[in-house]
Design a protein around this motif. Structure first.
Motif, PDB file in Angstrom:
ATOM      1  N   UNK A  98       0.808  -1.219   0.000  1.00 50.20           N
ATOM      2  CA  UNK A  98       0.000   0.000   0.000  1.00 50.20           C
ATOM      3  C   UNK A  98       0.839   1.266   0.000  1.00 50.20           C
ATOM      4  N   UNK A  99       2.165   1.147   0.179  1.00 58.13           N
ATOM      5  CA  UNK A  99       3.010   2.339   0.270  1.00 58.13           C
ATOM      6  C   UNK A  99       3.944   2.464  -0.931  1.00 58.13           C
ATOM      7  N   UNK A 100       3.607   1.827  -2.036  1.00 57.27           N
ATOM      8  CA  UNK A 100       4.454   1.920  -3.217  1.00 57.27           C
ATOM      9  C   UNK A 100       4.446   3.330  -3.800  1.00 57.27           C
ATOM     10  N   UNK A 101       5.547   3.676  -4.449  1.00 54.84           N
ATOM     11  CA  UNK A 101       5.645   4.934  -5.185  1.00 54.84           C
ATOM     12  C   UNK A 101       4.649   4.897  -6.346  1.00 54.84           C
ATOM     13  N   UNK A 102       4.133   6.059  -6.760  1.00 51.25           N
ATOM     14  CA  UNK A 102       3.210   6.067  -7.907  1.00 51.25           C
ATOM     15  C   UNK A 102       3.778   5.398  -9.159  1.00 51.25           C
ATOM     16  N   UNK A 116      -6.317  -7.735 -14.842  1.00 50.12           N
ATOM     17  CA  UNK A 116      -5.505  -8.453 -13.862  1.00 50.12           C
ATOM     18  C   UNK A 116      -6.149  -8.349 -12.484  1.00 50.12           C
ATOM     19  N   UNK A 117      -5.938  -9.375 -11.657  1.00 52.10           N
ATOM     20  CA  UNK A 117      -6.306  -9.301 -10.253  1.00 52.10           C
ATOM     21  C   UNK A 117      -5.168  -8.624  -9.506  1.00 52.10           C
ATOM     22  N   UNK A 118      -5.497  -7.649  -8.682  1.00 45.04           N
ATOM     23  CA  UNK A 118      -4.492  -6.878  -7.955  1.00 45.04           C
ATOM     24  C   UNK A 118      -4.778  -6.946  -6.465  1.00 45.04           C
ATOM     25  N   UNK A 119      -3.764  -7.340  -5.702  1.00 42.19           N
ATOM     26  CA  UNK A 119      -3.857  -7.314  -4.247  1.00 42.19           C
ATOM     27  C   UNK A 119      -2.926  -6.240  -3.723  1.00 42.19           C
ATOM     28  N   UNK A 120      -3.485  -5.296  -2.953  1.00 44.20           N
ATOM     29  CA  UNK A 120      -2.694  -4.226  -2.334  1.00 44.20           C
ATOM     30  C   UNK A 120      -2.607  -4.538  -0.850  1.00 44.20           C
ATOM     31  N   UNK A 121      -1.418  -4.902  -0.390  1.00 43.12           N
ATOM     32  CA  UNK A 121      -1.243  -5.338   0.993  1.00 43.12           C
ATOM     33  C   UNK A 121      -1.075  -4.154   1.940  1.00 43.12           C
ATOM     34  N   UNK A 122      -1.703  -4.201   3.106  1.00 38.33           N
ATOM     35  CA  UNK A 122      -1.542  -3.130   4.096  1.00 38.33           C
ATOM     36  C   UNK A 122      -0.176  -3.195   4.759  1.00 38.33           C
ATOM     37  N   UNK A 123       0.163  -2.118   5.447  1.00 38.43           N
ATOM     38  CA  UNK A 123       1.394  -2.069   6.235  1.00 38.43           C
ATOM     39  C   UNK A 123       1.028  -1.729   7.672  1.00 38.43           C
ATOM     40  N   UNK A 124       1.984  -1.943   8.582  1.00 42.89           N
ATOM     41  CA  UNK A 124       1.718  -1.629   9.984  1.00 42.89           C
ATOM     42  C   UNK A 124       1.990  -0.147  10.259  1.00 42.89           C
ATOM     43  N   UNK A 125       1.925   0.251  11.518  1.00 36.71           N
ATOM     44  CA  UNK A 125       2.058   1.676  11.852  1.00 36.71           C
ATOM     45  C   UNK A 125       3.465   2.205  11.596  1.00 36.71           C
ATOM     46  N   UNK A 126       4.400   1.309  11.330  1.00 38.07           N
ATOM     47  CA  UNK A 126       5.758   1.726  10.992  1.00 38.07           C
ATOM     48  C   UNK A 126       5.991   1.761   9.478  1.00 38.07           C
ATOM     49  N   UNK A 127       4.966   1.386   8.718  1.00 38.44           N
ATOM     50  CA  UNK A 127       5.087   1.358   7.271  1.00 38.44           C
ATOM     51  C   UNK A 127       5.682   0.083   6.735  1.00 38.44           C
ATOM     52  N   UNK A 128       5.666  -0.979   7.548  1.00 43.75           N
ATOM     53  CA  UNK A 128       6.316  -2.236   7.181  1.00 43.75           C
ATOM     54  C   UNK A 128       5.273  -3.311   6.863  1.00 43.75           C
ATOM     55  N   UNK A 129       5.536  -4.031   5.792  1.00 40.23           N
ATOM     56  CA  UNK A 129       4.636  -5.090   5.345  1.00 40.23           C
ATOM     57  C   UNK A 129       4.867  -6.366   6.155  1.00 40.23           C
ATOM     58  N   UNK A 335       1.135   7.453   2.097  1.00 44.62           N
ATOM     59  CA  UNK A 335       1.972   6.587   2.926  1.00 44.62           C
ATOM     60  C   UNK A 335       1.544   6.678   4.383  1.00 44.62           C
ATOM     61  N   UNK A 336       1.390   7.899   4.894  1.00 46.89           N
ATOM     62  CA  UNK A 336       0.976   8.070   6.285  1.00 46.89           C
ATOM     63  C   UNK A 336      -0.430   7.521   6.513  1.00 46.89           C
ATOM     64  N   UNK A 337      -1.300   7.690   5.528  1.00 42.75           N
ATOM     65  CA  UNK A 337      -2.654   7.154   5.658  1.00 42.75           C
ATOM     66  C   UNK A 337      -2.607   5.626   5.754  1.00 42.75           C
ATOM     67  N   UNK A 338      -1.751   5.009   4.937  1.00 40.86           N
ATOM     68  CA  UNK A 338      -1.622   3.556   4.976  1.00 40.86           C
ATOM     69  C   UNK A 338      -1.061   3.077   6.307  1.00 40.86           C
TER      70      UNK A 338
END
Length: 380
Positions: A98-102, A116-129, A335-338
């Motif tokens: 979820x924090x990829x560059x545009x 295509x099927x697309x999965x966007x994975x969340x990150x934790x409060x530190x921005x880590x998958x 990024x911060x929202x994610x």
């Protein structure tokens, strides 16, 4: 009036003197086309070959696995869209964070629009998958996983090595955007376990307008442009010899200076953080405290707008509130929202990034300027 102290190295870097010296002959007397067979062309081809080897050595690759591009955005598009073309209808599932560059998220969304099927994975409060969440997301038809090595805003590093062990077991390709980490951290494509890796010249003291994509030998990928057969048939068009030479020189410079350069950047970053934290009660670090770029300090100042803070301190410090690609907008950073940041934390966020040219004295003066601006702006 002198320029402010530059603390926006994640946006772009100046061309290193050694890089400029390497480029100048190819901006002056040497003008041959690398595809030409006469002496002018052969010299240009030799310069491109040297740069290809230098870039490969920076990341532990083979020279024939390096494809030069016009920028990291082009390299990312080639990685995603080129592998998608190669897979055709065999596999049509893509996973990104979820924090990829545009430059990664936009082609990923384009593929979704194409069926295509697309999965966007969340990150934790530190921005880590979470590798566990990634494992759960992988499917028999997953063709590619694309997860950035280091976040361009908060600097958080992703567990690429752990991710690659899962993708390799399943025969899934792994791409990482290493635009921010190249030159700041040692990189080795075999240790990371990636099949594709993106580099951006202007993030490590080469000129703008040149990048590279590492393509592991045997990786299924097709060109997304039509033309001649330059760059192993993956990137048609006459090579920008001067810029490519600059990228090679920057890669050689980075390789020679690591890991000492990383330690130097980390010292400056931590000193800047110490200065600010001592004077700003409630200053909040965004991103991971350990797994992050050595040069990046992303913090939220309490009670003020980060944009207003940098505006007030503009004569002293040149920095940004987030990615240079969309820093003019007032919306909360994606990024911060994610990461689940609240509105107050997001509003006060500032990205400060040091570089090779930054001095301890500049760090001290920059901190003083930012603290003074915060004191002027904070609610009394």
């Amino acid at each position: 009036m002198s320029d402010p102290i530059y603390l926006d190295y994640n946006a772009t870097t100046p061309i290193a003197p050694e890089v400029l010296d390497a480029m100048l002959p190819w901006l002056r007397g040497e003008f041959g086309n690398p595809s030409s067979t006469h002496p002018f062309g052969r010299r240009a081809a030799g310069a491109v070959a040297t740069a290809r080897r230098q870039v490969a050595e920076l990341i532990g690759a083979q020279a024939h696995e390096i494809v030069f591009t016009g920028c990291a955005t082009e390299a990312n598009n080639l990685a995603l869209l080129g592998t998608a073309r190669a897979f055709g209808v065999a596999r049509r599932h893509l996973v990104v964070s979820a924090v990829e560059h545009p430059a990664v998220m936009a082609p990923a969304l384009h593929l979704r629009d194409q069926g295509w099927a697309l999965t966007i994975l969340p990150v934790d409060r530190f921005g880590r998958l979470s590798p566990d969440q990634l494992a759960d997301a992988l499917r028999p038809d997953t063709a590619l996983v694309s997860v950035m090595h280091a976040n361009n805003e908060v600097g958080t590093l992703q567990p690429i090595g752990e991710i690659s062990r899962m993708t390799r077991e399943r025969g899934i390709l792994l791409h990482t955007d290493a635009a921010q980490s190249a030159g700041k951290l040692p990189l080795d494509v075999d240790e990371l376990g990636v099949d594709l890796l993106t580099l951006a010249g202007h993030k490590f003291y080469a000129p703008k307008g040149v990048g590279a994509l590492y393509v592991r030998a045997g990786t299924p990928i097709r060109s997304v442009m039509h033309g001649a057969e330059q760059e192993h048939g993956l990137r048609p068009g006459t090579e920008n010899v001067a810029a490519i030479v600059g990228l090679g020189a920057a890669a050689a410079l980075a390789k020679a200076s690591l890991p000492a350069a990383s330690a130097h950047l980390r010292t400056l970053r931590d000193r800047l953080h110490e200065h600010l934290a001592a004077a700003v009660p409630g200053l909040r670090l965004n991103g991971h405290s350990d797994h992050r770029l050595p040069n990046t300090l992303h913090v939220s100042f309490p009670g003020v707008s980060g944009r207003a803070l940098l505006g007030d301190a503009a004569e002293v410090v040149a920095a940004s509130v987030g990615s240079a690609c969309h820093s003019e907008h007032d919306a909360v950073s994606g990024v911060l929202a994610a990461m689940g940041a609240d509105a107050v934390q997001a509003a006060g966020a500032v990205r400060l990034s040091v570089g090779r040219m930054t001095t301890p004295e500049e760090v001290r003066r920059a901190a003083e300027g930012l603290v003074a601006a915060w004191q002027r702006l904070r609610p009394q």
